[in-house]
Write a protein that holds these residues in place. Structure first.
Motif, PDB file in Angstrom:
ATOM      1  N   HIS A  16       0.822  -1.204   0.000  1.00  0.00           N
ATOM      2  CA  HIS A  16       0.000   0.000   0.000  1.00  0.00           C
ATOM      3  C   HIS A  16       0.859   1.259   0.000  1.00  0.00           C
ATOM      4  CE1 HIS A  16      -3.923  -1.875   0.395  1.00  0.00           C
ATOM      5  NE2 HIS A  16      -3.412  -2.708   1.303  1.00  0.00           N
ATOM      6  N   TRP A  17       1.942   1.234   0.730  1.00  0.00           N
ATOM      7  CA  TRP A  17       2.848   2.384   0.802  1.00  0.00           C
ATOM      8  C   TRP A  17       3.458   2.662  -0.569  1.00  0.00           C
ATOM      9  CZ3 TRP A  17       8.188   2.773   0.113  1.00  0.00           C
ATOM     10  CH2 TRP A  17       8.735   3.991   0.492  1.00  0.00           C
ATOM     11  N   VAL A  18       3.908   1.637  -1.274  1.00  0.00           N
ATOM     12  CA  VAL A  18       4.515   1.803  -2.605  1.00  0.00           C
ATOM     13  C   VAL A  18       3.493   2.385  -3.574  1.00  0.00           C
ATOM     14  CG1 VAL A  18       5.440   0.537  -4.587  1.00  0.00           C
ATOM     15  CG2 VAL A  18       6.278   0.038  -2.304  1.00  0.00           C
ATOM     16  N   ILE A  19       2.292   1.853  -3.564  1.00  0.00           N
ATOM     17  CA  ILE A  19       1.254   2.352  -4.471  1.00  0.00           C
ATOM     18  C   ILE A  19       0.923   3.810  -4.156  1.00  0.00           C
ATOM     19  CG2 ILE A  19      -1.187   2.108  -5.089  1.00  0.00           C
ATOM     20  CD1 ILE A  19      -0.775  -0.948  -4.785  1.00  0.00           C
ATOM     21  N   ARG A  20       0.803   4.134  -2.872  1.00  0.00           N
ATOM     22  CA  ARG A  20       0.507   5.508  -2.479  1.00  0.00           C
ATOM     23  C   ARG A  20       1.620   6.459  -2.909  1.00  0.00           C
ATOM     24  NH1 ARG A  20       0.388   6.214   3.529  1.00  0.00           N
ATOM     25  NH2 ARG A  20       2.524   6.793   3.165  1.00  0.00           N
ATOM     26  N   GLU A  21       2.858   6.069  -2.718  1.00  0.00           N
ATOM     27  CA  GLU A  21       3.990   6.919  -3.101  1.00  0.00           C
ATOM     28  C   GLU A  21       4.075   7.082  -4.613  1.00  0.00           C
ATOM     29  OE1 GLU A  21       5.879   8.745  -1.032  1.00  0.00           O
ATOM     30  OE2 GLU A  21       4.524   7.980   0.504  1.00  0.00           O
ATOM     31  N   LEU A  22       3.860   6.016  -5.365  1.00  0.00           N
ATOM     32  CA  LEU A  22       3.863   6.110  -6.829  1.00  0.00           C
ATOM     33  C   LEU A  22       2.758   7.035  -7.322  1.00  0.00           C
ATOM     34  CD1 LEU A  22       4.680   2.477  -7.991  1.00  0.00           C
ATOM     35  CD2 LEU A  22       6.101   4.509  -8.247  1.00  0.00           C
ATOM     36  N   ALA A  23       1.588   6.916  -6.730  1.00  0.00           N
ATOM     37  CA  ALA A  23       0.481   7.804  -7.107  1.00  0.00           C
ATOM     38  C   ALA A  23       0.852   9.258  -6.808  1.00  0.00           C
ATOM     39  CB  ALA A  23      -0.790   7.399  -6.365  1.00  0.00           C
ATOM     40  N   GLY A  24       1.471   9.517  -5.686  1.00  0.00           N
ATOM     41  CA  GLY A  24       1.899  10.874  -5.338  1.00  0.00           C
ATOM     42  C   GLY A  24       2.924  11.411  -6.315  1.00  0.00           C
ATOM     43  N   ILE A  25       3.871  10.576  -6.723  1.00  0.00           N
ATOM     44  CA  ILE A  25       4.897  11.003  -7.680  1.00  0.00           C
ATOM     45  C   ILE A  25       4.259  11.321  -9.029  1.00  0.00           C
ATOM     46  CG2 ILE A  25       6.898  10.199  -9.002  1.00  0.00           C
ATOM     47  CD1 ILE A  25       7.792   8.721  -6.435  1.00  0.00           C
ATOM     48  N   ILE A  26       3.321  10.484  -9.468  1.00  0.00           N
ATOM     49  CA  ILE A  26       2.640  10.729 -10.742  1.00  0.00           C
ATOM     50  C   ILE A  26       1.855  12.036 -10.700  1.00  0.00           C
ATOM     51  CG2 ILE A  26       0.797   9.866 -12.244  1.00  0.00           C
ATOM     52  CD1 ILE A  26       1.850   7.013 -11.585  1.00  0.00           C
ATOM     53  N   ILE A  27       1.149  12.276  -9.597  1.00  0.00           N
ATOM     54  CA  ILE A  27       0.399  13.527  -9.450  1.00  0.00           C
ATOM     55  C   ILE A  27       1.352  14.726  -9.430  1.00  0.00           C
ATOM     56  CG2 ILE A  27      -1.034  14.863  -7.843  1.00  0.00           C
ATOM     57  CD1 ILE A  27      -2.396  12.165  -7.117  1.00  0.00           C
ATOM     58  N   LEU A  28       2.463  14.610  -8.738  1.00  0.00           N
ATOM     59  CA  LEU A  28       3.442  15.692  -8.681  1.00  0.00           C
ATOM     60  C   LEU A  28       4.024  15.984 -10.052  1.00  0.00           C
ATOM     61  CD1 LEU A  28       5.058  17.690  -6.957  1.00  0.00           C
ATOM     62  CD2 LEU A  28       6.742  15.885  -6.601  1.00  0.00           C
ATOM     63  N   LEU A  29       4.424  14.964 -10.794  1.00  0.00           N
ATOM     64  CA  LEU A  29       4.961  15.161 -12.148  1.00  0.00           C
ATOM     65  C   LEU A  29       3.922  15.785 -13.074  1.00  0.00           C
ATOM     66  CD1 LEU A  29       7.080  11.923 -12.658  1.00  0.00           C
ATOM     67  CD2 LEU A  29       7.901  14.254 -12.307  1.00  0.00           C
ATOM     68  N   ALA A  30       2.686  15.344 -12.977  1.00  0.00           N
ATOM     69  CA  ALA A  30       1.617  15.922 -13.794  1.00  0.00           C
ATOM     70  C   ALA A  30       1.433  17.402 -13.461  1.00  0.00           C
ATOM     71  CB  ALA A  30       0.319  15.147 -13.594  1.00  0.00           C
ATOM     72  N   ALA A  31       1.506  17.735 -12.178  1.00  0.00           N
ATOM     73  CA  ALA A  31       1.365  19.131 -11.763  1.00  0.00           C
ATOM     74  C   ALA A  31       2.523  19.969 -12.281  1.00  0.00           C
ATOM     75  CB  ALA A  31       1.268  19.213 -10.247  1.00  0.00           C
ATOM     76  N   ILE A  32       3.737  19.424 -12.245  1.00  0.00           N
ATOM     77  CA  ILE A  32       4.906  20.159 -12.723  1.00  0.00           C
ATOM     78  C   ILE A  32       4.785  20.445 -14.215  1.00  0.00           C
ATOM     79  CG2 ILE A  32       7.384  19.943 -13.179  1.00  0.00           C
ATOM     80  CD1 ILE A  32       7.607  18.498 -10.467  1.00  0.00           C
ATOM     81  N   VAL A  33       4.255  19.516 -14.971  1.00  0.00           N
ATOM     82  CA  VAL A  33       4.141  19.686 -16.422  1.00  0.00           C
ATOM     83  C   VAL A  33       2.909  20.510 -16.790  1.00  0.00           C
ATOM     84  CG1 VAL A  33       3.767  18.439 -18.584  1.00  0.00           C
ATOM     85  CG2 VAL A  33       5.402  17.567 -16.911  1.00  0.00           C
ATOM     86  N   CYS A  34       1.774  20.227 -16.205  1.00  0.00           N
ATOM     87  CA  CYS A  34       0.512  20.833 -16.633  1.00  0.00           C
ATOM     88  C   CYS A  34       0.178  22.149 -15.936  1.00  0.00           C
ATOM     89  CB  CYS A  34      -0.632  19.853 -16.411  1.00  0.00           C
ATOM     90  SG  CYS A  34      -0.458  18.355 -17.379  1.00  0.00           S
ATOM     91  N   LEU A  35       0.513  22.298 -14.681  1.00  0.00           N
ATOM     92  CA  LEU A  35       0.119  23.485 -13.925  1.00  0.00           C
ATOM     93  C   LEU A  35       0.650  24.790 -14.528  1.00  0.00           C
ATOM     94  CD1 LEU A  35      -1.555  24.307 -11.487  1.00  0.00           C
ATOM     95  CD2 LEU A  35       0.506  24.140 -10.096  1.00  0.00           C
ATOM     96  N   PRO A  36       1.930  24.879 -14.914  1.00  0.00           N
ATOM     97  CA  PRO A  36       2.387  26.149 -15.507  1.00  0.00           C
ATOM     98  C   PRO A  36       1.615  26.536 -16.768  1.00  0.00           C
ATOM     99  CG  PRO A  36       4.251  24.784 -14.905  1.00  0.00           C
ATOM    100  CD  PRO A  36       3.032  23.944 -14.720  1.00  0.00           C
ATOM    101  N   VAL A  37       1.275  25.566 -17.592  1.00  0.00           N
ATOM    102  CA  VAL A  37       0.512  25.857 -18.802  1.00  0.00           C
ATOM    103  C   VAL A  37      -0.882  26.351 -18.439  1.00  0.00           C
ATOM    104  CG1 VAL A  37      -0.478  24.825 -20.890  1.00  0.00           C
ATOM    105  CG2 VAL A  37       1.823  24.178 -20.140  1.00  0.00           C
TER     106      VAL A  37
END
Length: 188
Positions: A16-37
């Motif tokens: 559960h910890w690995v899945i939660r951390e991976l989901a957080g990393i994916i959300i963070l990367l998406a925010a880094i790419v999409c949020l500025p635009v």
């Protein structure tokens, strides 16, 4: 090998910890790419400050220059072009308008010329086009022909000083603009 029952429990927590951390990393990367635009639409500059979107309704009248006024305008333009051809940037900078010199140090002037007007620093022939003024503003079109850089067309904008004209700005032209601004020849 027998796995103790408490190890199963640790494996589930770790999973559960690995899945939660991976989901957080994916959300963070998406925010880094999409949020500025997404946010840029509110913070981007839509228009250049201090410039109107439409041309001014009353154009500044300029008249064909003759006599001393023409010679004074040409002396400034040819003086700056001659200094640039000799790579005497400080001398060329002295032909710039005082307000421009105050805000543009010689080193920045040299970089600007080298990056945007490199033909001016090479051996070139100067062909004068239209020469106009209204006692306060002057306008001189030039065609520069260089064996190494080809041909370029520029429009010099000048302002009147107490004793001479000063270069206020230079903008690129195309050959059609240069030709269309030549003074009309009067039939004799």
């Amino acid at each position: 090998m027998v796995i103790p029952s408490n190890m199963n429990w640790l494996g589930r927590i770790f999973g559960h910890w690995v899945i939660r951390e991976l989901a957080g990393i994916i959300i963070l990367l998406a925010a880094i790419v999409c949020l500025p635009v997404w946010v840029s639409q509110w913070f981007a500059i839509d228009k250049i400050p201090f410039q109107t979107e439409t041309p001014p309704s009353g154009a500044i009248p300029l008249f064909v220059s003759r006599g001393e006024a023409r010679e004074a305008l040409l002396a400034t333009v040819k003086g700056q072009l001659g200094a640039l051809e000799q790579r005497e940037f400080r001398g060329a900078w002295e032909f710039a308008a005082p307000g421009l010199r105050q805000n543009l140090p010689v080193d920045d002037f040299e970089r600007m010329v080298a990056s945007g007007f490199s033909i001016m620093t090479s051996q070139h022939e100067v062909v004068i086009g239209g020469v106009f003024n209204n006692r306060d503003l002057g306008h001189v079109d030039v065609k520069l022909v260089s064996e190494t850089h080809g041909t370029a067309f520029y429009s010099y904008i000048l302002v009147a000083g107490r004793t001479q004209w000063f270069v206020y700005g230079v903008e690129a032209l195309n050959s059609e603009q240069f030709e269309s601004r030549l003074p009309k020849q009067t039939p004799q």
